[in-house]
Design an enzyme around this catalytic site. Structure first.
Site: not given
Length: 220
Positions: A44, A134
């Site tokens: 990421e 998340k």
């Protein structure tokens, strides 16, 4: 397999997302390469990195054929999400839920993982098609929060990020996390140029996730 489903499967199979923050493009690429060498193939690139879109484009061209999945993080709006997708990002991560970003990701069938802290936020994100929630910042919670959330919302897939380290990663997975997001606890040796230590830590996180999943399956 539908591409979106394939991306989600890779993320959950590896179980570790390397959250890469860096002061410049070269550092971000070196950190990413060190993580990949350690088996963390879900990268990421946060949009706090200068030239983040260029880093995503470069990493995608170098590693996509090897099964590495490059995504974008710290995405606050749909404009940034679109920029990341055009650069090659295969999933989008936000520190918070954003409706326009969710809609854009749904439109282009890109997995969206927004940061949420409350049941209300999680419910809203799911209604807008978020694929993985998340749980952020994870440092504000004990790993048992996942079981508490899954009481009323058993269908939710949760990835804690922020505060996840080698000491508690096992507990997060055992309590039901589909993956963990790890930032500085994985990448901080790079600040001193110790990229081999980043690789060693990546291997350690992959091993922890594997062992925790095996342990969890035995206890079911």
């Amino acid at each position: 397999m539908i591409k979106k489903m394939g991306i989600l499967k890779k993320i959950t199979d590896v179980g570790v997302v390397a959250v890469v923050r860096a002061d410049h493009e070269e550092e971000a690429e070196r950190i990413s390469k060190a993580c990949i060498e350690g088996g963390v193939t879900i990268i990421e690139i946060t949009f706090t990195v200068p030239g983040a879109a260029d880093v995503i484009r470069s990493l995608t061209s170098k590693f996509a054929s090897e099964g590495v999945v490059i995504g974008a993080g710290s995405v606050l709006d749909s404009e940034t999400a679109r920029m990341a997708i055009l650069a090659g990002a295969e999933y989008i991560v936000s520190p918070c839920f954003d409706k326009s970003t969710a809609k854009l990701c749904n439109r282009y069938q890109i997995p969206y993982m927004p940061g949420c802290m409350t049941i209300t936020e999680i419910k809203t994100a799911l209604e807008y098609g978020a694929d993985i929630i998340k749980l952020f910042p994870g440092s504000h919670f004990d790993s048992s929060i996942i079981k508490a959330i899954k009481g009323p919302i058993p269908q939710v897939s949760i990835m804690p990020t922020g505060g996840v380290n080698v000491q508690n990663a096992h507990e997060w997975i055992q309590n039901g996390a589909v993956a963990i997001g790890v930032g500085s606890e994985l990448t901080k040796p790079a600040k001193e140029g110790k990229y081999s230590e980043v690789t060693a830590l990546a291997k350690q996180y992959v091993a922890i996730v594997k062992e925790a999943r095996e342990s969890r399956s035995l206890n079911i």
